[in-house]
Scaffold this active site. Structure first.
Site, PDB file in Angstrom:
ATOM      1  N   HIS A 264      -7.008  -2.380  -2.584  1.00  0.00           N
ATOM      2  CA  HIS A 264      -5.829  -2.604  -3.154  1.00  0.00           C
ATOM      3  C   HIS A 264      -4.892  -1.260  -3.418  1.00  0.00           C
ATOM      4  O   HIS A 264      -3.794  -0.978  -3.147  1.00  0.00           O
ATOM      5  CB  HIS A 264      -5.759  -3.403  -4.407  1.00  0.00           C
ATOM      6  N   GLU A 265      -5.822  -0.510  -4.139  1.00  0.00           N
ATOM      7  CA  GLU A 265      -4.864   0.964  -4.698  1.00  0.00           C
ATOM      8  C   GLU A 265      -4.625   1.688  -3.418  1.00  0.00           C
ATOM      9  O   GLU A 265      -3.643   2.402  -3.545  1.00  0.00           O
ATOM     10  CB  GLU A 265      -5.862   1.692  -5.719  1.00  0.00           C
ATOM     11  N   HIS A 268      -1.164   0.798  -2.316  1.00  0.00           N
ATOM     12  CA  HIS A 268      -0.141   1.563  -3.031  1.00  0.00           C
ATOM     13  C   HIS A 268      -0.214   3.031  -2.824  1.00  0.00           C
ATOM     14  O   HIS A 268       0.963   3.578  -2.468  1.00  0.00           O
ATOM     15  CB  HIS A 268      -0.628   1.309  -4.668  1.00  0.00           C
ATOM     16  N   GLU A 294       3.743  -4.014  -4.382  1.00  0.00           N
ATOM     17  CA  GLU A 294       2.615  -4.926  -4.480  1.00  0.00           C
ATOM     18  C   GLU A 294       2.211  -5.463  -3.104  1.00  0.00           C
ATOM     19  O   GLU A 294       1.291  -5.890  -2.611  1.00  0.00           O
ATOM     20  CB  GLU A 294       2.990  -5.970  -5.511  1.00  0.00           C
TER      21      GLU A 294
HETATM   22 ZN    ZN Z   1      -0.894  -3.531  -7.462  1.00  0.00          ZN
END
Ligand code: ZN
Length: 501
Positions: A264-265, A268, A294
């Site tokens: 997830h990170e 980003h 997101e």
């Molecule tokens: Zn996030």
């Protein structure tokens, strides 16, 4: 005019440098700082934020923007300089409307309220947080009222995070999503439950870390311009084009926790690493909105990282890393375990299908608080009532109810939660566009190769930073407005197959 533009860029760069310095301190606070450093660190951060705010709202910037107006009008409206001036003006006009005293009060209240929440949550003590939350609500309203002329009091707060969106447009979008999502949740959760015990063996942390880093390196996260460290709450942070870091956390009895937060990170961070380096420290630097940001994290976490083609490549390697734990677990069993759908109480643990219901509950409650139709003292019960009606569950206390998320206790009420669901919707939209342009992406995932997908995202999304608004970006990429159809199609196809419905 070129000289004036250069002066504007220099002034904004200095404000941005102060924010970057604050980000380094914030990262250190979360990763390394001993507890004794808290008081002085809070002061350092407050001083930097005050200086940066002063620089960003210096009347000299307003004057330069006015002087540059005719020049901007003479430029190609799609050029970087024209866009830079437009975005700088928008940011400046927003920033000068908020009195410095209110900025100070907000940051002070956020810090104090966070401390109270951190103690109150494990004690299940909502009452301790109530006066701080009331103050936060008051400050959030005061901030919104710095921008009179709104349709809904949440609009200015939403605008900070998801420029161009309003309470009314989000409500319409969420209502449509909800109408299609609720029957899907119902269908899937009435099937036989998936057994995910294989994810809860003992998985030594160092092996988890090495495996996750191998994957995100293959994704295209550049470790020469980044690093990963451990924290309580995972995040990505950027100090400059050449330094975009991520943090993660591991649970040795839960393989998904560390792995999927790393994926997830990294999403980003790859967005930030992929922005045009010429934009560094200027108004076009940084991802364009909370929703688009997101969408990038969820795309790599879920649409890639929880997909079958991805695991056809990586599962044998994961089994080789954890032979005692996973050696006898089939790929199919593992794939089903990481995609288990269940009605649950905690947003951050929720699966792809139920996740948005958690977000919508928070969004609706925020709106009611801001409108004044819900009092803070009645919030815990309103929370429980919504969980009962939407998810059929009631938390035994507030710890896993209204106290579970940090957001309302550390910043504002309003403008915060919609970005998660907007991001999910956009992740489906962008991924379907990438697949349309390059149908070979799926086959590449099966080979553990992500260059085509990463390249498409960089070309169409990353490199633009904040040059285009989220709406413009979506229009450019898809030729139309934001729509839930590709995202719902993705969910129905994937979970329909998983649950045989
Ligand atoms: Zn996030």
């Amino acid at each position: 005019m070129e000289k004036k533009l250069a002066e504007l860029k220099q002034r904004l760069l200095e404000a941005s440098d102060l924010n970057a310095a604050a980000a380094v301190l914030g990262w250190d606070q979360a990763v390394y700082m001993p507890p004794g450093g808290a008081a002085s660190r809070g002061r350092h951060l407050a001083t930097l934020s005050k200086l940066s705010q002063e620089k960003a709202t210096d009347p000299a910037i307003g004057k330069l923007l006015d002087e540059l107006e005719p020049y901007a009008a003479s430029l190609d409206p799609d050029s970087d300089d024209a866009r830079f001036i437009t975005v700088s003006r928008r940011n400046y006009e927003k920033a000068v409307k908020v009195p410095p005293a209110l900025v100070g009060e907000l940051s002070q209240n956020g810090a104090v309220s966070y401390g109270v929440w951190a103690e109150a949550r494990p004690k299940n003590d909502f009452a301790a947080t109530q006066p701080y939350l009331e103050k936060t609500l008051d400050l959030s309203r005061r901030l919104a009222n710095c921008f009179p002329g709104y349709d809904h009091i949440a609009d200015p707060l939403i605008d900070f995070q998801d420029y161009g969106m309003k309470a009314s447009s989000i409500r319409a979008l969420f209502a449509e999503l909800r109408e299609q999502l609720v029957p899907l949740v119902h269908t899937v959760t009435s099937q036989e439950s998936i057994d995910d015990a294989c994810l809860h063996e003992h998985f030594p942390e160092n092996d988890q870390k090495a495996f996750g880093e191998k994957v995100i390196r293959a994704y295209g996260y550049d470790f020469h311009r980044g690093r990963q460290d451990k924290t309580h709450h995972p995040f990505a942070t950027k100090f400059g084009w050449g330094d975009v870091r991520i943090t993660t956390r591991f649970k040795e009895n839960d393989l998904g926790e560390g792995l999927f937060s790393t994926l997830h990170e990294s999403g980003h961070a790859m967005y930030e690493q992929g922005i045009n380096p010429d934009y560094e420290g200027g108004s076009l630097d940084g991802g364009v909105s909370a929703g688009v940001h997101e969408s990038q994290s969820r795309l790599w976490e879920n649409l890639v990282g929880r997909s079958l083609p991805f695991w056809e490549h990586y599962y044998p390697q994961l089994q080789a890393t954890f032979p005692a734990q996973l050696g006898r677990v089939s790929l199919e069993k593992f794939y089903r375990a990481i995609n288990k759908v269940q009605r649950s109480l905690i947003r951050t643990d929720a699966d792809e299908v139920t996740y948005n219901l958690h977000v919508m509950i928070r969004f609706d409650l925020e709106m009611q608080l801001l409108e004044g139709s819900l009092a803070v003292k009645d919030l815990p019960e309103a929370w429980h009532a919504r969980y009962e009606s939407d998810l059929g569950l009631r938390a035994p206390g507030d710890e896993n109810g209204v106290l579970q998320d940090v957001h309302w206790y550390s910043g504002l009420i309003g403008g915060v939660f919609q970005g998660y669901t907007l991001g999910n919707i956009m992740s489906g939209l962008f991924f379907s566009q990438a697949l349309q342009a390059h149908p070979n992406i799926t086959e590449e995932m099966r080979q553990g190769q992500f260059g085509t997908l990463h390249g498409w995202l960089k070309e169409n999304i990353y490199r633009h930073g904040s040059k285009y608004t989220a709406d413009e970006l979506i229009q450019r990429v898809t030729g139309g407005p934001l729509t839930i159809a590709p995202y719902m199609h993705y969910l129905r196809t994937k979970f329909g197959a998983l649950y045989g419905v």
